[in-house]
Design a protein around this motif. Structure first.
Motif, PDB file in Angstrom:
ATOM      1  N   UNK A 117      -1.927  -0.997   1.644  1.00  5.21           N
ATOM      2  CA  UNK A 117      -2.418  -0.855   2.707  1.00  5.21           C
ATOM      3  C   UNK A 117      -1.014  -2.441   3.164  1.00  5.21           C
ATOM      4  N   UNK A 118      -0.743  -2.890   4.521  1.00  7.50           N
ATOM      5  CA  UNK A 118      -0.326  -3.926   5.225  1.00  7.50           C
ATOM      6  C   UNK A 118      -1.080  -4.582   6.250  1.00  7.50           C
ATOM      7  N   UNK A 119      -1.037  -6.023   6.508  1.00  7.54           N
ATOM      8  CA  UNK A 119      -1.866  -6.148   7.294  1.00  7.54           C
ATOM      9  C   UNK A 119      -1.505  -7.677   7.145  1.00  7.54           C
ATOM     10  N   UNK A 120      -1.413  -7.582   9.087  1.00  6.26           N
ATOM     11  CA  UNK A 120      -0.958  -8.723   9.593  1.00  6.26           C
ATOM     12  C   UNK A 120      -1.672  -9.610  10.084  1.00  6.26           C
ATOM     13  N   UNK A 121      -1.651 -11.247   9.956  1.00  6.52           N
ATOM     14  CA  UNK A 121      -2.945 -12.350  10.398  1.00  6.52           C
ATOM     15  C   UNK A 121      -3.460 -12.251  11.270  1.00  6.52           C
ATOM     16  N   UNK A 122      -5.144 -12.052  10.785  1.00  6.66           N
ATOM     17  CA  UNK A 122      -5.709 -11.763  12.327  1.00  6.66           C
ATOM     18  C   UNK A 122      -6.165 -10.122  12.524  1.00  6.66           C
ATOM     19  N   UNK A 176      -0.153   1.916   4.506  1.00  2.00           N
ATOM     20  CA  UNK A 176       1.444   3.044   4.825  1.00  2.00           C
ATOM     21  C   UNK A 176       1.938   3.973   3.743  1.00  2.00           C
ATOM     22  N   UNK A 177       1.017   3.654   2.910  1.00  2.04           N
ATOM     23  CA  UNK A 177       0.980   5.128   1.358  1.00  2.04           C
ATOM     24  C   UNK A 177      -0.020   4.974   0.646  1.00  2.04           C
ATOM     25  N   UNK A 178       0.442   6.715   0.540  1.00  2.00           N
ATOM     26  CA  UNK A 178      -0.871   6.905  -0.359  1.00  2.00           C
ATOM     27  C   UNK A 178      -0.735   7.622  -1.741  1.00  2.00           C
ATOM     28  N   UNK A 179      -0.559   7.994  -2.608  1.00  2.00           N
ATOM     29  CA  UNK A 179      -0.378   8.038  -3.622  1.00  2.00           C
ATOM     30  C   UNK A 179      -1.596   9.105  -4.664  1.00  2.00           C
ATOM     31  N   UNK A 180      -1.504  10.408  -4.340  1.00  2.00           N
ATOM     32  CA  UNK A 180      -2.890  11.253  -5.145  1.00  2.00           C
ATOM     33  C   UNK A 180      -2.541  11.718  -6.134  1.00  2.00           C
ATOM     34  N   UNK A 220       0.783  10.547   1.465  1.00  2.00           N
ATOM     35  CA  UNK A 220       0.645   9.918   2.896  1.00  2.00           C
ATOM     36  C   UNK A 220       1.852   9.446   2.579  1.00  2.00           C
ATOM     37  N   UNK A 221       2.742   9.090   4.331  1.00  2.00           N
ATOM     38  CA  UNK A 221       3.809   8.415   4.436  1.00  2.00           C
ATOM     39  C   UNK A 221       3.142   7.984   6.277  1.00  2.00           C
ATOM     40  N   UNK A 222       3.638   6.627   5.910  1.00  2.00           N
ATOM     41  CA  UNK A 222       2.759   6.707   7.796  1.00  2.00           C
ATOM     42  C   UNK A 222       3.945   5.985   8.504  1.00  2.00           C
ATOM     43  N   UNK A 228      10.823  -0.185   2.696  1.00  2.00           N
ATOM     44  CA  UNK A 228       9.596   0.269   1.912  1.00  2.00           C
ATOM     45  C   UNK A 228      10.103   1.105   0.916  1.00  2.00           C
ATOM     46  N   UNK A 229       9.912   0.963  -0.493  1.00  2.00           N
ATOM     47  CA  UNK A 229      10.110   2.231  -1.179  1.00  2.00           C
ATOM     48  C   UNK A 229       9.086   2.135  -2.449  1.00  2.00           C
ATOM     49  N   UNK A 230       8.042   3.004  -2.159  1.00  2.00           N
ATOM     50  CA  UNK A 230       6.797   3.073  -2.907  1.00  2.00           C
ATOM     51  C   UNK A 230       6.938   3.850  -4.805  1.00  2.00           C
ATOM     52  N   UNK A 231       6.460   3.500  -5.640  1.00  2.00           N
ATOM     53  CA  UNK A 231       6.929   4.063  -6.798  1.00  2.00           C
ATOM     54  C   UNK A 231       5.204   4.516  -7.389  1.00  2.00           C
TER      55      UNK A 231
END
Lengths: 115, 111
Positions: free
Chosen positions: A35-40, A46-50, A56-58, A64-67
């Motif tokens: 998850x990405x969280x900006x201030x306030x 962002x991504x879900x790995x199962x 999921x790639x929103x 941004x590259x997940x692994x």
């Protein structure tokens, strides 16, 4: 202490740098999230790995590259980021990724600043 | 489109006061979760509500789930400075239950 460990806690990088955020859990959870969280603002998925597969790639930018090397580890590789990507990046995991039972355990986050 | 509405967005109160925060949706929740997030930390689960009309208590926190499962409230009695934080409701979305968060209520309790 959180059972989801994120490193580093703080990261400052330039727009041309390549860096990685790491997440680790040993609870036997088979679904992991970024998850990405900006201030306030609330966390944004962002991504879900199962079961180590990206499900999921929103529509997250390719800089941004997940692994997911194995069921306990989740990385987020960062390249050519922009200053607006500065945020708190949260990793989470869950054991039951199905409707009605999806309780997430979050890490403490990695605070990213892009100069 | 933001499907989860939380109110108020900000709340600043004195120690000992009571407060209520709300979470509403235009669609029915399969379940709803409340999290609290302190500065520099990740969200921590407070409670999950599943059944319409359900009431759950966690010390001075009382959580209610609306009968129609489209709204929920969190009531804090005699707030303490340690209650300060961002309160987030979260809804599962889709058949695999991905969690989506509301905008949150930022609570500040002054001593």
């Amino acid at each position: 202490d959180t059972e989801v460990t994120q490193t580093p806690k703080h990261l400052v990088m330039g727009m041309t740098n390549k860096k990685s955020l790491k997440c680790e859990q040993h609870m036997g959870h088979r679904a992991m999230y970024w998850y990405k969280q900006k201030a306030k603002k609330p966390p944004e998925l962002m991504f879900v790995y199962s079961y180590e597969k990206l499900s999921i790639n929103e529509s997250v930018p390719s800089r941004f590259s997940p692994e997911c090397p194995n069921s306990s580890l989740l990385n987020l590789h960062l390249h050519a980021l922009q200053p607006e990507d500065s945020a708190l990046y949260l990793c989470a995991s869950t054991t039951n990724r199905r409707a009605g039972a999806n309780v997430l355990t979050f890490g403490a986050g990695s605070r990213l600043t892009v100069l | 489109t933001q499907l989860l509405e939380q109110s108020p967005q900000f709340l600043s109160i004195q120690e000992g006061e009571n407060l209520t925060v709300y979470c509403n949706s235009s669609s029915v929740f399969s379940s709803l979760q409340w999290y609290r997030q302190e500065p520099g930390e990740g969200p921590v689960l407070l409670v999950t509500v599943v059944t319409g009309g359900e009431v759950k208590k966690l010390k001075r926190l009382t959580f209610q789930f609306g009968d129609a499962r489209k709204d929920s409230s969190l009531h804090i009695t005699a707030a303490q400075p340690g209650d300060t934080g961002l309160y987030l409701c979260a809804q599962e979305r889709g058949s695999q239950g991905n969690l989506i968060f509301g905008k949150g209520t930022k609570l500040s309790v002054k001593p």
